[in-house]
Design an enzyme around this catalytic site. Structure first.
Site, PDB file in Angstrom:
ATOM      1  CG  HIS A  95      -0.415   0.041   2.535  1.00 31.25           C
ATOM      2  ND1 HIS A  95      -0.130   1.224   3.178  1.00 31.25           N
ATOM      3  CD2 HIS A  95      -0.076  -0.944   3.395  1.00 31.25           C
ATOM      4  CE1 HIS A  95       0.345   0.954   4.391  1.00 31.25           C
ATOM      5  NE2 HIS A  95       0.402  -0.352   4.546  1.00 31.25           N
ATOM      6  CG  ASP A  97      -2.840   4.091   2.553  1.00 32.53           C
ATOM      7  OD1 ASP A  97      -2.380   3.048   2.051  1.00 32.53           O
ATOM      8  OD2 ASP A  97      -3.724   4.076   3.426  1.00 32.53           O
ATOM      9  CG  ASP A 128       2.634   0.513   7.586  1.00 36.06           C
ATOM     10  OD1 ASP A 128       2.303  -0.126   6.582  1.00 36.06           O
ATOM     11  OD2 ASP A 128       1.824   0.889   8.451  1.00 36.06           O
ATOM     12  CD  GLU A 162      -3.137  -1.469   5.445  1.00 42.43           C
ATOM     13  OE1 GLU A 162      -3.424  -2.396   6.206  1.00 42.43           O
ATOM     14  OE2 GLU A 162      -2.579  -0.424   5.852  1.00 42.43           O
ATOM     15  CD  GLU A 163      -1.675   2.422   7.396  1.00 42.74           C
ATOM     16  OE1 GLU A 163      -2.383   1.978   8.321  1.00 42.74           O
ATOM     17  OE2 GLU A 163      -0.497   2.097   7.229  1.00 42.74           O
ATOM     18  CG  ASP A 191       1.162  -3.817   5.552  1.00 38.83           C
ATOM     19  OD1 ASP A 191       2.062  -3.127   6.040  1.00 38.83           O
ATOM     20  OD2 ASP A 191      -0.024  -3.438   5.481  1.00 38.83           O
ATOM     21  CG  HIS A 385       0.601   2.802  12.351  1.00 41.20           C
ATOM     22  ND1 HIS A 385      -0.752   2.674  12.412  1.00 41.20           N
ATOM     23  CD2 HIS A 385       0.956   2.333  11.125  1.00 41.20           C
ATOM     24  CE1 HIS A 385      -1.196   2.137  11.281  1.00 41.20           C
ATOM     25  NE2 HIS A 385      -0.169   1.923  10.491  1.00 41.20           N
TER      26      HIS A 385
HETATM   27 ZN   LIG Z   1       0.838  -1.220   6.406  1.00 41.35          ZN
END
Ligand SMILES: [Zn+2]
Length: 418
Positions: A95, A97, A128, A162-163, A191, A385
């Site tokens: 992903h 984003d 990520d 995705e987020e 991921d 994150h």
């Molecule tokens: Zn991710």
């Protein structure tokens, strides 16, 4: 030198290019509207250009309509090499984003400017999910630059959203372009994983959040007999709910932890002062349930436990399902994608990988719900994150070799009979 060794040598020479690509991607901030951004367009345009340089047979931007985003859509990039080879394909889906940086004071530098500290790259998105984007990209680049011929189609999918739920990303692709992915394809979603790169995630538990509302009667703390203490009721109920662990005790060693979990988490504020007995308490329990159990049964058992206690304490207790997500069918531990990854990990790292299940919440669940066996794997410390998110250049190089192995291995993927 074997063809694969040639490709590996190329990958080892990409250190500086890996840093440059990470730097470029991190500077192109890809935040979805739910995270205060306009979408992944800048990053997608850049990646499309970079993929085009590798001469794919098919390069496509699939636009998922989203009125809130720039130009009214969210971009999804698909590139395929060896498209006409009659064999199951290998796919890597990443992903584009990111999540916002959060509290900036916790960052030691600008989150969108990559910092290099020896083997470590620091910046929002470097793990990520740019770890996956960059390692799969350089696997492809090395194969192309070595002139090695593909023996099966290889696809890269760089998706949006995705987020914040995948509605404009993988979920949209599977609903509107489901023909892209076939049941015997090898689908890897880089991921999630562990530091050693030995965890292949193949299954998730069901998720159930239950809300309990305990109602008694508020009164002065000095005269408890005039009321009925809902906090005492809530406390007794939390203890009584331990019964769920006994009733649903089966273990499955595929999962970590191997049992279903039932954890009281959030409790809402009740009375503001100490000398009042509360008459209403609300709390929640987070349940992660092995796929062998039905989520409905858990909810029924929780209701039975609450009913017994309500009768005993003369309280009223309401039990509601707050949120649920049923587990998709697990990817079998013997699925070709798990075998292919395990073989490649053994070859590159000399380590034995282990298929595992987790508590829930990856994008691979969309593949599994569509009946496509996908595996989640990456070598990463899981700083996703977090402030000062980082990844290791060496891990990207090794993971690129593992992708290249999966892409090129003759014994992986079967020639279709039609
Ligand atoms: Zn991710």
């Amino acid at each position: 030198m074997s063809e694969l060794e040639k490709v590996f040598k190329k990958i080892e020479g990409y250190r500086d290019e890996i840093i440059d690509l990470q730097r470029d991607l991190t500077s192109k901030v890809a935040l979805g509207p739910d995270n205060g951004g306009t979408g992944e367009h800048e990053k997608a345009e850049y990646l499309k250009k970079r993929l085009k340089e590798l001469g794919p047979d098919h390069l496509e931007e699939i636009k998922a309509p989203d009125k809130r985003a720039r130009d009214g859509y969210r971009p999804n990039i698909i590139a395929i090499w060896g498209q006409n080879i009659r064999s199951a394909a290998a796919w890597v889906l990443c992903h584009m984003d990111i999540v916002p940086p959060g509290d900036l004071s916790l960052w030691e530098g600008d989150p969108y400017t990559v910092r290099v500290e020896g083997n470590r790259l620091i910046g929002r998105g470097v793990e990520d999910n740019q770890h996956g984007i960059v390692s799969s990209y350089f696997a492809l680049k090395a194969i192309r630059e070595s002139g090695v011929i593909f023996n099966k189609p290889v696809g890269l999918a760089f998706v949006a959203d995705e987020e914040t739920g995948s509605k404009y990303g993988l979920d949209y692709l599977l609903k509107d372009h489901g023909e892209l992915f076939k049941h015997d394809d090898l689908i890897i979603v880089p991921d999630g994983g562990n530091e050693e790169g030995t965890m292949i995630e193949v299954a998730e538990k069901s998720m159930l959040w239950i809300k309990f509302t305990v109602t008694g009667r508020q009164c002065h703390a000095s005269t408890p007999d005039k009321g009925n203490n809902s906090l005492y009721g809530a406390a007794r109920l939390i203890v009584a709910l331990e019964g769920l662990k006994k009733e649903y005790h089966l273990a499955d060693e595929l999962f970590s932890p191997p049992i279903s979990t039932f954890e009281p988490t959030k409790i809402e504020a009740n009375v503001p002062n100490i000398n009042t007995i509360p008459g209403r308490d609300v709390f929640y329990v987070d349940c992660r349930v092995l796929p062998s159990y039905q989520v409905e049964d858990i909810l029924e058992s929780a209701k039975d436990i609450a009913e017994d206690l309500a009768r005993e304490l003369d309280l009223s207790i309401k039990v509601e399902q707050y949120y649920r997500q049923n587990a998709a069918n697990p990817t079998p531990a013997e699925a070709p994608v798990v075998k292919a990854l395990s073989m490649a990990i053994r070859r590159v790292k000399g380590l034995e990988a282990k298929p595992m299940g987790i508590g829930g919440g990856t994008v691979a669940a969309f593949f599994r719900q569509a009946g496509l066996p996908a595996a989640v794997w990456i070598t990463a410390k899981d700083t996703a994150h977090q402030p000062n998110e980082y990844c290791f250049i060496n891990d990207i190089i090794e993971d690129a070799k593992i992708f290249a192995s999966v892409f090129l291995d003759e014994s992986i993927g079967s020639i279709s009979s039609d």
